[in-house]
Design an enzyme around this catalytic site. Sequence first.
Site, PDB file in Angstrom:
ATOM      1  N   ARG A  95      50.616 -20.045  -9.856  1.00 15.75           N
ATOM      2  CA  ARG A  95      50.135 -21.242 -10.572  1.00 15.75           C
ATOM      3  C   ARG A  95      51.334 -22.177 -10.664  1.00 15.75           C
ATOM      4  NH1 ARG A  95      46.507 -21.424 -15.987  1.00 15.75           N
ATOM      5  NH2 ARG A  95      45.022 -21.020 -14.318  1.00 15.75           N
ATOM      6  N   HIS A 122      41.916 -25.456  -7.785  1.00 16.11           N
ATOM      7  CA  HIS A 122      41.802 -24.190  -8.538  1.00 16.11           C
ATOM      8  C   HIS A 122      40.742 -23.320  -7.847  1.00 16.11           C
ATOM      9  CE1 HIS A 122      42.375 -21.406 -11.663  1.00 16.11           C
ATOM     10  NE2 HIS A 122      41.850 -22.044 -12.697  1.00 16.11           N
ATOM     11  N   GLN A 125      38.974 -20.229  -9.526  1.00 17.26           N
ATOM     12  CA  GLN A 125      37.978 -20.643 -10.517  1.00 17.26           C
ATOM     13  C   GLN A 125      36.650 -20.964  -9.831  1.00 17.26           C
ATOM     14  OE1 GLN A 125      38.455 -21.127 -14.107  1.00 17.26           O
ATOM     15  NE2 GLN A 125      36.235 -21.142 -13.937  1.00 17.26           N
ATOM     16  N   ASP A 213      35.529 -30.027 -17.967  1.00 17.80           N
ATOM     17  CA  ASP A 213      36.861 -29.434 -18.106  1.00 17.80           C
ATOM     18  C   ASP A 213      37.613 -30.299 -19.110  1.00 17.80           C
ATOM     19  OD1 ASP A 213      39.221 -28.005 -17.699  1.00 17.80           O
ATOM     20  OD2 ASP A 213      39.659 -28.899 -15.744  1.00 17.80           O
ATOM     21  N   CYS A 253      35.562 -24.182 -17.406  1.00 12.13           N
ATOM     22  CA  CYS A 253      36.516 -23.151 -16.972  1.00 12.13           C
ATOM     23  C   CYS A 253      37.332 -22.612 -18.131  1.00 12.13           C
ATOM     24  CB  CYS A 253      37.420 -23.717 -15.885  1.00 12.13           C
ATOM     25  SG  CYS A 253      38.428 -25.117 -16.445  1.00 12.13           S
ATOM     26  N   ARG A 281      35.953 -14.477 -13.493  1.00 18.11           N
ATOM     27  CA  ARG A 281      37.288 -14.721 -12.923  1.00 18.11           C
ATOM     28  C   ARG A 281      37.879 -13.405 -12.414  1.00 18.11           C
ATOM     29  NH1 ARG A 281      40.372 -18.874 -14.134  1.00 18.11           N
ATOM     30  NH2 ARG A 281      41.390 -18.071 -12.255  1.00 18.11           N
TER      31      ARG A 281
END
Length: 295
Positions: A95, A122, A125, A213, A253, A281
Amino acid sequence: MRHVLEIDDLSEAELAEILDLASERSPQAVLAGKGVALIFEKPSNRTRNACEMAVVALGGHPVVMRGDDIGLGERETVEDVTRVLARYHALVCARVFEHRHLEAMAAVGEVPVVNLLSERSHPTQAIADLLTLRSRWGSLAGRKVAWVGDGNNVARSLVLACSMVGVDVALACPAGFELDPVAVEAAKARGISVEETTLPSDAVPGADAVCTDVWVSMGQESDGSRRVEAFSGFCVTEDLMEKAAPGAVFMHCLPAHRGLEVEASVIDGPRSAVWDQSENRMHAARALFQWIARA
Ligand code: CP
Ligand code: NVA
């Protein structure tokens, strides 16, 4: 050797295979005796826990490092970090603040690299999101997803993922916060419909899922107040959900901010799929790691 820096680094058939693998709850120990490096330059709850547990489920050993531990590109070059980690690990997952660092890791070519979120995308996700929607709907093709909010990293991967499984998309983003037109064109090129609007109420009619988000992503904190102002009117409310298709689910998310991007009664109500999304996830990460280990 395969790298997954964005969801469309996978073919449509490979994504379908990974979604199927994610439904297998007794995977083979394909990482037995192997390590997986998990680098986090930004905070994480879901991704870190999901990935650690996924590696354990495959018989491997996860090693988590914070950005400060290794100083990616500062204490050492990104390439040197990667070459060293490749000597210990079967996979390097990261990340990062700068997507180009993932590209530099992949370019080393000594170990598969997985993007655990960058400012651009992402993908892990997005796999979990498709898994969640598929389990709710039975099948994906022909459905419609509405995105309400920032045209950000999560939106980009979700829209591309939708295009790979035949799900139409409607995007409602404030002016100046739209999704990258390159991603929109790439999604359209796969044959799905992508509507773009600045009005949430224009995006949600007919949508089987309404997704949002945060308005201020990690790394954008200094721009926070301008963003919060720009996104007023983009809260996913019960009234907005009422305009979606009957039975539409709410997706986020996480982490979430009740009263900003979503009304508490929506995220905590019966339409919310967010806890399944979080669980998925882990199943998505396990399936992706399994697939890469076999590739
Ligand atoms: N959704 C997600 O990536 O959550 P974390 O930032 O907690 O990992
Ligand atoms: N867009 C958010 C997602 C967090 C999981 C961010 O980048 O901070």
